[in-house]
Each structure stands twice: as structure tokens, then as C-alpha cells.
Motif scaffolding. Structure first.
Motif, PDB file in Angstrom:
ATOM      1  N   LEU A 176     115.541 -43.706 -18.452  1.00 18.39           N
ATOM      2  CA  LEU A 176     116.718 -43.571 -19.296  1.00 18.39           C
ATOM      3  C   LEU A 176     116.978 -44.875 -20.038  1.00 18.39           C
ATOM      4  CD1 LEU A 176     119.131 -41.635 -16.915  1.00 18.39           C
ATOM      5  CD2 LEU A 176     118.107 -40.747 -19.025  1.00 18.39           C
ATOM      6  N   PRO A 177     117.245 -44.818 -21.326  1.00 22.07           N
ATOM      7  CA  PRO A 177     117.521 -46.048 -22.084  1.00 22.07           C
ATOM      8  C   PRO A 177     118.878 -46.646 -21.715  1.00 22.07           C
ATOM      9  CG  PRO A 177     116.899 -44.214 -23.530  1.00 22.07           C
ATOM     10  CD  PRO A 177     117.198 -43.637 -22.185  1.00 22.07           C
ATOM     11  N   ARG A 178     119.106 -47.858 -22.161  1.00 22.17           N
ATOM     12  CA  ARG A 178     120.390 -48.526 -21.962  1.00 22.17           C
ATOM     13  C   ARG A 178     121.516 -47.660 -22.528  1.00 22.17           C
ATOM     14  NH1 ARG A 178     124.016 -51.303 -24.876  1.00 22.17           N
ATOM     15  NH2 ARG A 178     122.816 -51.001 -26.796  1.00 22.17           N
ATOM     16  N   GLY A 179     122.602 -47.586 -21.781  1.00 24.04           N
ATOM     17  CA  GLY A 179     123.763 -46.842 -22.249  1.00 24.04           C
ATOM     18  C   GLY A 179     123.740 -45.367 -21.913  1.00 24.04           C
ATOM     19  N   THR A 180     122.664 -44.888 -21.281  1.00 22.99           N
ATOM     20  CA  THR A 180     122.592 -43.480 -20.904  1.00 22.99           C
ATOM     21  C   THR A 180     122.534 -43.361 -19.388  1.00 22.99           C
ATOM     22  OG1 THR A 180     120.184 -43.451 -21.121  1.00 22.99           O
ATOM     23  CG2 THR A 180     121.486 -42.761 -23.032  1.00 22.99           C
ATOM     24  N   THR A 181     122.965 -42.212 -18.893  1.00 23.48           N
ATOM     25  CA  THR A 181     123.129 -42.015 -17.462  1.00 23.48           C
ATOM     26  C   THR A 181     122.641 -40.627 -17.058  1.00 23.48           C
ATOM     27  OG1 THR A 181     125.316 -40.992 -17.656  1.00 23.48           O
ATOM     28  CG2 THR A 181     125.237 -43.415 -17.590  1.00 23.48           C
ATOM     29  N   ALA A 182     122.748 -40.355 -15.756  1.00 25.49           N
ATOM     30  CA  ALA A 182     122.400 -39.022 -15.257  1.00 25.49           C
ATOM     31  C   ALA A 182     123.274 -37.948 -15.894  1.00 25.49           C
ATOM     32  CB  ALA A 182     122.543 -38.993 -13.736  1.00 25.49           C
ATOM     33  N   LYS A 183     124.520 -38.277 -16.214  1.00 25.49           N
ATOM     34  CA  LYS A 183     125.401 -37.297 -16.862  1.00 25.49           C
ATOM     35  C   LYS A 183     124.845 -36.922 -18.238  1.00 25.49           C
ATOM     36  CE  LYS A 183     129.426 -35.038 -17.052  1.00 25.49           C
ATOM     37  NZ  LYS A 183     130.655 -35.783 -16.735  1.00 25.49           N
ATOM     38  N   ASP A 184     124.389 -37.899 -18.984  1.00 21.45           N
ATOM     39  CA  ASP A 184     123.790 -37.623 -20.285  1.00 21.45           C
ATOM     40  C   ASP A 184     122.521 -36.790 -20.130  1.00 21.45           C
ATOM     41  OD1 ASP A 184     125.654 -39.327 -21.849  1.00 21.45           O
ATOM     42  OD2 ASP A 184     124.725 -40.927 -20.688  1.00 21.45           O
ATOM     43  N   LEU A 185     121.737 -37.117 -19.109  1.00 23.38           N
ATOM     44  CA  LEU A 185     120.497 -36.388 -18.869  1.00 23.38           C
ATOM     45  C   LEU A 185     120.779 -34.922 -18.572  1.00 23.38           C
ATOM     46  CD1 LEU A 185     117.446 -36.197 -18.363  1.00 23.38           C
ATOM     47  CD2 LEU A 185     117.881 -36.981 -16.016  1.00 23.38           C
ATOM     48  N   VAL A 186     121.709 -34.664 -17.672  1.00 19.62           N
ATOM     49  CA  VAL A 186     121.954 -33.272 -17.292  1.00 19.62           C
ATOM     50  C   VAL A 186     122.634 -32.508 -18.433  1.00 19.62           C
ATOM     51  CG1 VAL A 186     124.223 -33.592 -16.158  1.00 19.62           C
ATOM     52  CG2 VAL A 186     122.657 -31.789 -15.377  1.00 19.62           C
ATOM     53  N   LEU A 187     123.494 -33.163 -19.205  1.00 16.34           N
ATOM     54  CA  LEU A 187     124.071 -32.498 -20.369  1.00 16.34           C
ATOM     55  C   LEU A 187     122.981 -32.144 -21.386  1.00 16.34           C
ATOM     56  CD1 LEU A 187     127.373 -34.523 -20.937  1.00 16.34           C
ATOM     57  CD2 LEU A 187     127.193 -32.109 -20.303  1.00 16.34           C
ATOM     58  N   MET A 188     122.045 -33.045 -21.570  1.00 12.09           N
ATOM     59  CA  MET A 188     120.935 -32.761 -22.476  1.00 12.09           C
ATOM     60  C   MET A 188     120.123 -31.565 -21.982  1.00 12.09           C
ATOM     61  SD  MET A 188     117.378 -33.058 -22.778  1.00 12.09           S
ATOM     62  CE  MET A 188     116.827 -34.397 -21.723  1.00 12.09           C
ATOM     63  N   ILE A 189     119.824 -31.525 -20.691  1.00 12.13           N
ATOM     64  CA  ILE A 189     119.037 -30.427 -20.129  1.00 12.13           C
ATOM     65  C   ILE A 189     119.773 -29.097 -20.285  1.00 12.13           C
ATOM     66  CG2 ILE A 189     118.146 -29.445 -17.970  1.00 12.13           C
ATOM     67  CD1 ILE A 189     117.462 -32.353 -17.128  1.00 12.13           C
ATOM     68  N   ILE A 190     121.071 -29.085 -19.983  1.00  7.57           N
ATOM     69  CA  ILE A 190     121.854 -27.857 -20.126  1.00  7.57           C
ATOM     70  C   ILE A 190     121.867 -27.402 -21.583  1.00  7.57           C
ATOM     71  CG2 ILE A 190     124.166 -26.858 -19.908  1.00  7.57           C
ATOM     72  CD1 ILE A 190     124.592 -28.846 -17.554  1.00  7.57           C
ATOM     73  N   GLY A 191     121.986 -28.367 -22.502  1.00  7.25           N
ATOM     74  CA  GLY A 191     121.952 -28.029 -23.915  1.00  7.25           C
ATOM     75  C   GLY A 191     120.629 -27.423 -24.338  1.00  7.25           C
ATOM     76  N   ARG A 192     119.545 -27.907 -23.742  1.00  7.06           N
ATOM     77  CA  ARG A 192     118.213 -27.423 -24.119  1.00  7.06           C
ATOM     78  C   ARG A 192     117.922 -26.040 -23.535  1.00  7.06           C
ATOM     79  NH1 ARG A 192     114.503 -31.645 -25.251  1.00  7.06           N
ATOM     80  NH2 ARG A 192     115.604 -33.231 -26.501  1.00  7.06           N
ATOM     81  N   ILE A 193     118.255 -25.825 -22.255  1.00  7.78           N
ATOM     82  CA  ILE A 193     117.870 -24.552 -21.627  1.00  7.78           C
ATOM     83  C   ILE A 193     118.978 -23.510 -21.697  1.00  7.78           C
ATOM     84  CG2 ILE A 193     116.308 -25.802 -20.089  1.00  7.78           C
ATOM     85  CD1 ILE A 193     118.158 -25.178 -17.771  1.00  7.78           C
ATOM     86  N   GLY A 194     120.215 -23.936 -21.961  1.00  5.66           N
ATOM     87  CA  GLY A 194     121.320 -23.009 -22.128  1.00  5.66           C
ATOM     88  C   GLY A 194     122.153 -22.809 -20.881  1.00  5.66           C
ATOM     89  N   ALA A 195     123.362 -22.313 -21.081  1.00 11.93           N
ATOM     90  CA  ALA A 195     124.293 -22.112 -19.974  1.00 11.93           C
ATOM     91  C   ALA A 195     123.826 -21.026 -19.013  1.00 11.93           C
ATOM     92  CB  ALA A 195     125.680 -21.754 -20.514  1.00 11.93           C
ATOM     93  N   GLN A 196     122.884 -20.200 -19.420  1.00 13.22           N
ATOM     94  CA  GLN A 196     122.296 -19.183 -18.543  1.00 13.22           C
ATOM     95  C   GLN A 196     120.816 -19.470 -18.284  1.00 13.22           C
ATOM     96  OE1 GLN A 196     124.264 -16.773 -17.150  1.00 13.22           O
ATOM     97  NE2 GLN A 196     125.925 -17.840 -18.214  1.00 13.22           N
ATOM     98  N   GLY A 197     120.369 -20.646 -18.642  1.00 13.32           N
ATOM     99  CA  GLY A 197     118.940 -20.939 -18.596  1.00 13.32           C
ATOM    100  C   GLY A 197     118.335 -20.992 -17.218  1.00 13.32           C
ATOM    101  N   ALA A 198     119.145 -21.247 -16.199  1.00 12.63           N
ATOM    102  CA  ALA A 198     118.628 -21.312 -14.828  1.00 12.63           C
ATOM    103  C   ALA A 198     119.203 -20.203 -13.946  1.00 12.63           C
ATOM    104  CB  ALA A 198     118.927 -22.680 -14.210  1.00 12.63           C
ATOM    105  N   ARG A 199     119.747 -19.163 -14.560  1.00 12.37           N
ATOM    106  CA  ARG A 199     120.350 -18.071 -13.774  1.00 12.37           C
ATOM    107  C   ARG A 199     119.295 -17.436 -12.862  1.00 12.37           C
ATOM    108  NH1 ARG A 199     124.735 -15.418 -13.188  1.00 12.37           N
ATOM    109  NH2 ARG A 199     125.765 -16.536 -14.905  1.00 12.37           N
ATOM    110  N   GLY A 200     119.626 -17.356 -11.587  1.00 12.09           N
ATOM    111  CA  GLY A 200     118.716 -16.752 -10.618  1.00 12.09           C
ATOM    112  C   GLY A 200     117.707 -17.723 -10.040  1.00 12.09           C
TER     113      GLY A 200
END
Length: 472
Positions: A176-200
């Protein structure tokens, strides 16, 4: 035996009986309870004349409804909330279940209290009537939320009828670059796969970027994975996770610790294990992220502009985008950076730990909360609050103009008296930005603690990387 995933190993080791090809009877090592999902379960238990099978494997916490105003004694003024807390106390006393009550010095949010006191250990199955029980995957434990009827079943039997999930692996390489955190990482992942992307699915995280995260950052990652509808989240326990657990395990002697290290080191997916779905991301590409809409997947890098209805978007997507824009009062093409806010909330089971508060203090040291902004910090537990005071963090926050509150869930879901007024725009470190989540008509922008701190001192959603280091 065919190679197995970590998830399959955990389920296999806790299966009491196989019901059919999709369902098993699962043994639960630890059951956490709170004041708002347990009353009906206890009532059902009592109607049937049943007791609690294993009181010592159940722990209760009052956290969602309690006030967080500063002061030595907390009184729940709302009659309905006070009754919930009183009922939980009475039920715990009746069944000899440990309780972190309203004025317990160790009280806090269940998902902060449990790991910090050594209740969560690798290889466990941990359940709770709260969706963010996925948090415990950071220590290699299978945690997931359950409903009220399931709470009753667990109290009576310490088991659960469990429907098997599919498996997903998310590999994150790089750093992770300077100024970014796990929160930014997980928000990015959710944005990429979608709010239903991991359902089930139960998601297993791996890769160099995950290994480089602190244990507290892994809590944040696993906690918010449920916002992609995941049924669980897991990270194979490494030396950092094992040391974290053993540092909080005064009950274990030297021989037990050595045996635990050997066993826990084997809690990982086998080479060649097959996952039903796989994703790969590069941490080096992650920027600070901020939600713009009313779902955690309506999120963008801070450098982006608010989207509109895109060409080719399906009808559901169009409606969702239009409704989110109408609710948040944002315009397509408007920069996220520079959007004015009136409130900052730092806390929750996602970002209410000591590491989060240290990050906030680092940003605000020598600065002041902007005029017209109300900024609150609610520690995740009594232990976090005391540590922040001992480290001088609390003094830095108070000097900067933040309210230093008592621990609890607070404004994360506005079930107590910490509620935003209609139209107030809040920079929040919480996990959900649904309509009305922090108050009817209030607008929530999810972000990291450092980004929330930057918003507090500038009065706008601000790229924390632009702030010059304070020399105070």
C-alpha cells in the motif's frame, strides 16, 4: 485426501454431523451476544424450559444502545433501550453468562472487546447476532453473523445448522502506498466486485500486501468484507497473528503455547486447493477511497469525480445511481475532494482501535478542527480509551477540538442518542453509508481514520496526502 482450503479445514474440524450435501451441524467455540439480538432468543429458550448448555462459551456485551457522553457513570435514558440492557443483564445472571455491562470498565464494542481480551484464537468458529462477526477472520477464526432463532439454538446446544459456503480467494500483491490503509483497500475491493460480489462465499485473503498489514488492519479488512455480502472472511494466521493471540493468552503455559504454535501454523489452505472464485489486485494502485453514494460499493478514489448514469448501465444500476445522487445531494462530475462536511465521526468496530486513533492523532497534531465542524472520537473499548489517554493521544485530540467520548457503537448506526440531523454530511470511519444509517436524512461518506481526520481539520473531504506534516 484432496487439497483443502482453510475454510474447509475449519468447517471439517467443527462438523458434529452431516445433514445433507449442503448443510452440517456445526460446533461453535464461542458465541457473542449483544443487547438487541438476544432478548427473543432467551424468551424462546425459557418458553421451552431449556437452559444454556455451555455458559462459559457465551459472552455478552452491551454496546449498541449505550450513550457515549463523557462522564464517570453512564445511564441509558431511553426506556426501551434501558429495558434491553436490563433484560440482557437478567438473562446473563440467570444463566451465569459473562457480561460486559454498561459501566464495566472493560466495556466496548463486541468485535473490539473479544479479540483484545484473548477470546479469539486461530481455528475457532465464532458466531454472533451481528453481521460484522467476520472481523475474527483476521486471526484465522471463522466468524459470521446469525439470526435470533439461531441464537436460541446455539444457547441450547452450542451448535448451529450451517449451510456450506462457496470459497473465494482474493490475492493482493505489492504494498500500500503512503497515505493509504486497509480501509482504502477494502473499499476499493468492494467497489470493484460490488455489494453482492461475494454473496454466498467465504473470502480468503492472501498475498504480500495482506502479510504486510498489522493485525489491527486485518481486522478492518475482514470486518468490512461483509459489505460485499460475504458470509465470512479469513486470513491464514502467520507469526504476527499468533503473537497477537499469545500476548493475550495468560491462561496458556509454555507447553500449551508451543503446541498451539505448531497447530496454528498449519491453519492455511493446502497447495493446490481449488477455490470457486479468485481475484487478484495490486496494492500499489490503491488510493485513499471515499464513498459517494448510499452503499459501500458506491465508492471512488479521492482523485475521482462523482459519477452519473453511465452508458450501458442496466435499469437497476441507473435507479440506484439516481437515487444515491438525490439522497447525497451530489452532482455528476463534482470532485469528491473539496466536498464540504459538517460532522466527523471516528470509531466503530471497523476503525475504533488504538492503531486507528494513533493515525488520527498523527494528522491532527498541531491543527484545529475546522470552524463549523463537529468532530467526535469514540474508542472501540474501555481498554482502547485508557491506552489512548496513557499515550497522550486523547490530549492531542481534545486540544485539536475533538470530542473525546466513552466507548460504544455510537453513531455507527445511531441506535443511541448519537444521531446526525437531517442534511448533515459526515466523514465517517464506519462500515455502512445506507440512507438514514447515522440519522434520518443524514449523509455518510465512508473513509479511513486518517482521511476523516483530514476532513475534520479542513472542513472538506480532503486527500490526506496533500496535508503537510505537522511539526507541533
Amino acid at each position: 485426501m484432496a487439497p483443502r482450503t482453510l475454510y474447509q479445514k475449519l468447517v471439517d474440524s467443527h462438523t458434529v454431523a452431516t445433514i445433507d450435501e449442503d448443510n452440517v451441524l456445526l460446533y461453535c467455540d464461542l458465541h457473542l451476544m449483544n443487547e438487541y439480538t438476544s432478548p427473543q432468543a432467551f424468551a424462546g429458550l425459557h418458553e421451552q424450559g431449556r437452559g444454556v448448555l455451555a455458559p462459559g462459551q457465551n459472552v455478552a456485551v452491551v454496546s449498541h444502545i449505550i450513550p457515549t457522553h463523557p462522564g464517570p457513570v453512564r445511564v441509558i435514558a431511553d426506556p426501551a433501550s434501558a429495558l434491553q440492557a436490563a433484560n440482557l443483564r437478567a438473562n446473563c445472571e440467570r444463566h451465569a453468562i459473562p457480561l460486559f455491562d454498561t459501566n464495566d470498565r472493560l466495556q466496548g464494542i463486541e468485535h473490539v472487546v473479544a479479540p483484545e481480551h484473548g477470546m479469539i484464537r486461530p481455528g475457532m468458529v465464532v458466531i454472533c447476532g451481528d453481521s460484522h462477526t467476520t472481523t475474527y477472520g483476521a486471526l484465522g477464526a471463522l466468524g459470521f453473523g446469525i439470526g435470533t432463532s439461531e441464537v436460541e439454538h446455539v444457547l441450547a446446544t452450542q451448535t448451529l445448522v450451517y449451510r456450506m459456503a462457496r470459497t473465494m480467494r482474493i490475492r493482493v500483491d505489492g504494498r500500500l502506498p503512503r497515505g493509504t490503509t486497509a480501509k482504502d483497500l477494502v473499499l476499493m475491493i468492494i467497489g470493484r466486485i460490488g455489494a453482492q460480489g461475494a454473496r454466498g462465499y467465504v473470502v480468503e485473503y492472501c498475498g504480500g500486501a495482506i502479510e504486510a498489514l498489522s493485525v489491527e488492519a486485518r481486522f478492518t479488512l475482514c470486518n468490512m468484507t461483509v459489505e460485499a455480502a460475504a458470509r465470512g472472511a479469513l486470513i491464514a494466521p502467520d507469526a504476527a497473528a499468533i503473537d497477537y493471540v499469545l500476548d493475550r493468552a495468560p491462561d496458556m503455559d509454555a507447553a500449551q503455547r508451543a503446541a498451539a504454535r505448531r497447530h496454528w501454523a498449519g491453519l492455511r489452505s493446502d497447495e493446490g486447493a481449488v477455490f470457486d472464485q479468485e481475484y487478484r489486485f495490486d496494492a500499489a494502485q490503491v488510493e485513499p477511497h471515499v464513498t459517494w453514494g448510499t452503499s459501500p460499493d458506491q465508492v471512488l478514489p479521492i482523485s475521482a469525480r462523482v459519477p452519473g448514469v453511465a452508458p450501458g448501465m442496466d435499469e437497476a444500476g441507473q435507479r440506484s445511481t439516481q437515487r444515491a445522487l438525490a439522497y447525497t445531494g451530489l452532482q455528476p462530475g463534482q470532485p469528491l475532494d473539496g466536498t464540504a462536511i459538517q460532522h466527523v465521526f471516528i470509531g466503530s468496530c471497523t476503525n475504533g482501535r488504538i492503531e486507528d486513533l494513533r493515525a488520527v492523532a498523527e494528522v491532527v497534531r498541531g491543527r484545529r478542527v475546522a470552524r463549523g465542524v463537529r468532530a467526535m472520537v469514540v474508542p472501540g473499548s474501555g481498554a482502547v480509551r485508557r491506552q489512548a489517554e496513557q499515550e497522550g493521544i486523547a490530549a492531542v485530540l481534545v486540544q485539536a477540538g475533538f470530542e473525546w467520548r466513552q466507548p460504544g457503537c455510537s453513531m455507527c448506526l445511531a441506535m443511541n442518542d448519537d444521531v446526525l440531523a437531517e442534511g448533515v454530511r459526515c466523514a465517517s470511519t464506519t462500515n455502512r453509508n445506507f440512507e438514514g444509517r447515522q440519522g434520518r436524512g443524514a449523509i455518510t461518506h465512508l473513509m479511513s481514520p486518517a482521511m476523516a481526520a483530514a476532513a475534520a481539520v479542513t472542513g472538506t473531504i480532503t486527500d490526506v496526502r496533500k496535508l503537510e506534516p505537522s511539526h507541533a
